[in-house]
Design a protein around this motif. Structure first.
Motif, PDB file in Angstrom:
ATOM      1  N   UNK A 111     -10.680 -73.034 -23.095  1.00  0.00           N
ATOM      2  CA  UNK A 111     -10.655 -71.483 -23.413  1.00  0.00           C
ATOM      3  C   UNK A 111     -11.912 -72.026 -22.992  1.00  0.00           C
ATOM      4  N   UNK A 112     -13.026 -71.646 -23.834  1.00  0.00           N
ATOM      5  CA  UNK A 112     -14.579 -71.743 -23.558  1.00  0.00           C
ATOM      6  C   UNK A 112     -14.783 -72.464 -22.564  1.00  0.00           C
ATOM      7  N   UNK A 113     -14.069 -73.432 -22.181  1.00  0.00           N
ATOM      8  CA  UNK A 113     -14.290 -74.000 -21.040  1.00  0.00           C
ATOM      9  C   UNK A 113     -13.954 -73.811 -19.499  1.00  0.00           C
ATOM     10  N   UNK A 114     -12.935 -73.019 -19.736  1.00  0.00           N
ATOM     11  CA  UNK A 114     -12.469 -71.611 -18.228  1.00  0.00           C
ATOM     12  C   UNK A 114     -13.904 -70.786 -18.092  1.00  0.00           C
ATOM     13  N   UNK A 115     -13.902 -70.100 -19.205  1.00  0.00           N
ATOM     14  CA  UNK A 115     -14.879 -68.504 -19.097  1.00  0.00           C
ATOM     15  C   UNK A 115     -15.807 -69.386 -18.644  1.00  0.00           C
ATOM     16  N   UNK A 116     -16.499 -70.371 -19.339  1.00  0.00           N
ATOM     17  CA  UNK A 116     -17.931 -70.813 -18.230  1.00  0.00           C
ATOM     18  C   UNK A 116     -17.430 -70.840 -17.164  1.00  0.00           C
ATOM     19  N   UNK A 117     -16.556 -71.834 -17.272  1.00  0.00           N
ATOM     20  CA  UNK A 117     -16.445 -72.132 -15.566  1.00  0.00           C
ATOM     21  C   UNK A 117     -16.408 -70.973 -14.811  1.00  0.00           C
ATOM     22  N   UNK A 118     -15.718 -70.420 -14.962  1.00  0.00           N
ATOM     23  CA  UNK A 118     -15.622 -68.775 -14.511  1.00  0.00           C
ATOM     24  C   UNK A 118     -17.494 -67.675 -14.469  1.00  0.00           C
ATOM     25  N   UNK A 119     -18.315 -67.733 -15.252  1.00  0.00           N
ATOM     26  CA  UNK A 119     -19.410 -67.309 -15.100  1.00  0.00           C
ATOM     27  C   UNK A 119     -20.115 -68.353 -14.222  1.00  0.00           C
ATOM     28  N   UNK A 120     -20.024 -69.526 -14.655  1.00  0.00           N
ATOM     29  CA  UNK A 120     -20.943 -70.215 -13.550  1.00  0.00           C
ATOM     30  C   UNK A 120     -21.095 -70.160 -11.910  1.00  0.00           C
ATOM     31  N   UNK A 121     -19.486 -70.109 -12.270  1.00  0.00           N
ATOM     32  CA  UNK A 121     -18.838 -69.952 -10.316  1.00  0.00           C
ATOM     33  C   UNK A 121     -19.256 -68.586  -9.722  1.00  0.00           C
ATOM     34  N   UNK A 122     -19.153 -67.251 -10.729  1.00  0.00           N
ATOM     35  CA  UNK A 122     -19.851 -66.533 -10.052  1.00  0.00           C
ATOM     36  C   UNK A 122     -21.185 -66.371 -10.044  1.00  0.00           C
ATOM     37  N   UNK A 123     -21.557 -66.861  -9.705  1.00  0.00           N
ATOM     38  CA  UNK A 123     -23.299 -66.209  -9.391  1.00  0.00           C
ATOM     39  C   UNK A 123     -23.558 -66.984  -8.344  1.00  0.00           C
ATOM     40  N   UNK A 124     -24.338 -66.027  -7.233  1.00  0.00           N
ATOM     41  CA  UNK A 124     -24.545 -66.820  -6.358  1.00  0.00           C
ATOM     42  C   UNK A 124     -26.017 -67.833  -6.129  1.00  0.00           C
ATOM     43  N   UNK A 125     -26.513 -68.042  -5.336  1.00  0.00           N
ATOM     44  CA  UNK A 125     -27.781 -69.328  -5.888  1.00  0.00           C
ATOM     45  C   UNK A 125     -28.112 -68.728  -4.363  1.00  0.00           C
TER      46      UNK A 125
END
Length: 465
Positions: A111-125
């Motif tokens: 659960x925490x892993x999925x939420x962290x992944x979604x957060x990191x993937x939602x940010x542009x570089x």
């Protein structure tokens, strides 16, 4: 309850240098630059996975530091020079951030892993100031149980991400960068690729590939779906998830001695022609072009676009599959070129009034990219409508093929004025029906059911793209 901290992995003594950006870097950088800020993260390349039985954190951190030494693209920045030309800057030192969550006692780290992944993937570089990689990890009971990798598309494509994951796995198991580098001595780093592209041989290849693209532009239909007037509505996204398709695609590929990618491309072409009410199909195919041996294992962005034109796309499907495979080889081989130079050539021809082919139907086989999450699902086909997007000018539809351990999914985004939801449903179910019927022609298969447990076919030839 989870706790969070930011770790920094020091990196030094890495390769350094600067030079012109590669064709792939420039094409993706330019495409992302033109997007609204909210849409830019959609171009990120990301994957996440549980680690079972788990990995000591120091092992993962050491492997990540070694990964930076193995692949220059992970510590490369992109920024325009004084003349506006995009350049790549390879940094020899710096730090890589790891976002670390510690799961609470008796808490499932997924659960925490999925939420962290979604957060990191939602940010542009910000490619001018940031390295194009983000790492997330979740620990439980003293071990890393979940890992997330998010990269800018300017650094990798789907094939590059698959190689990156394989190399990180090998490093975690004890391999050294020197051992992995020795296995792929001919593989080009991005600076070396740019050097090839600006050489005489590279310019000849570019000119030949663009010439082939333009010849198809002059031959293929100028419009498949009739234009409509009015303000475009938001574009719906449909996802057909089929547990039956993976095996069926392999059966059809083995029967006709073609790649599985050709099977999916053939079905897409057939349904495009049927719904457009024509006999021809023309598709803009996204290609992770790995025909050059020096790029076969490159962790970089090599993806380009190939123009695929298939006359008589509504013929008997087995014949369509075979002709698709033959036509696709040329499309893939000529998809390695300077995309911005081609865009300038297309603009010139358009200004001169030259009739050019429809490029608004896009197919992208992303099955090499690792699945982003577990896919339990049901054992029957499902069709969902997860999201809507802002209108994309010049797009009729974009169709992505995605693979998981349990199913093959077809994700389609379309202009509702040209392909309303009912037509999108017919398109996706039609692809499934064509392939399932060809896989088991005498079984009376209905889309949405399993093709059964017949013996596995012989191995299909290696993928061509």
């Amino acid at each position: 309850m989870t706790t969070r901290q930011l770790l920094e992995i020091p990196f030094s003594s890495g390769r350094t240098g600067s030079g012109p950006a590669t064709w792939g870097q420039r094409a993706i950088w330019d495409a992302v630059r033109q997007l609204p800020p909210a849409d830019a993260p959609r171009y990120n390349i990301a994957t996440t996975a549980p680690l079972d039985p788990g990995l000591p954190l120091p092992v993962l951190l050491t492997a990540l530091e070694r990964l930076l030494h193995l692949h220059d693209s992970l510590h490369t920045r992109l920024l325009p020079d004084d003349t506006g030309e995009l350049r790549q800057i390879v940094d020899g030192e710096g730090t890589l951030a790891v976002h670390l969550l510690t799961a609470g006692e008796h808490q499932d780290p997924a659960g925490p892993g999925a939420r962290l992944h979604e957060e990191l993937a939602a940010q542009a570089f910000d490619t001018a100031t940031q390295w194009p990689v983000r790492i997330g990890a979740v620990t439980a009971d003293g071990l890393v149980r979940h890992v997330s990798l998010v990269l800018s598309h300017t650094a990798v494509d789907g094939s590059g991400m698959s190689r990156l994951v394989a190399d990180l796995t090998a490093l975690c198991l004890g391999a050294t960068p020197e051992e992995l580098r020795e296995l792929r001595r001919s593989t080009r780093q991005p600076l070396e690729e740019a050097e090839f592209q600006t050489s005489d041989r590279g310019r000849r290849r570019d000119a030949a590939a663009r010439g082939q693209f333009v010849r198809k532009l002059r031959l293929a239909p100028a419009r498949l779906f009739p234009p409509t007037a009015g303000q475009p509505a938001r574009f719906p996204n449909a996802v057909l998830r089929s547990p039956a398709l993976p095996r069926a695609v392999e059966r059809v590929a083995a029967r006709h001695r073609v790649s599985t990618g050709s099977v999916l491309l053939a079905a897409t072409a057939a349904m495009t022609a049927r719904l457009a009410g024509t006999t021809e199909a023309v598709l803009n195919v996204v290609v992770n072009n790995r025909f050059l041996p020096e790029l076969a294992d490159a962790v970089s962005v090599v993806a380009g676009d190939g123009l695929f034109h298939l006359p008589d796309a509504t013929a008997e499907f087995g014949e369509v599959v075979r002709r698709t495979h033959a036509a696709a080889i040329g499309t893939y081989r000529h998809a390695y070129y300077d995309k911005l130079a081609l865009a300038a050539e297309i603009a010139r021809l358009t200004d001169e009034g030259v009739r050019l082919a429809d490029r608004s139907c896009v197919f992208n086989d992303t099955r090499e990219l690792l699945p982003t999450a577990a896919d339990p699902g049901a054992d029957r086909t499902t069709l969902t409508w997860p999201v809507e997007f802002e209108p994309r000018p010049g797009l009729t539809f974009a169709l992505d093929a995605l693979q998981s351990a349990e199913a093959l999914s077809l994700a389609m985004t379309a202009d509702p004025a040209l392909l309303p939801r009912s037509a999108m449903e017919r398109f996706l179910y039609g692809i499934e029906e064509l392939i399932l019927t060809e896989a088991e022609p005498n079984a009376g298969i209905t889309p949405g059911t399993s093709p059964g447990t017949a013996p596995a076919p012989a191995l299909a030839p290696a993928e061509l793209a």
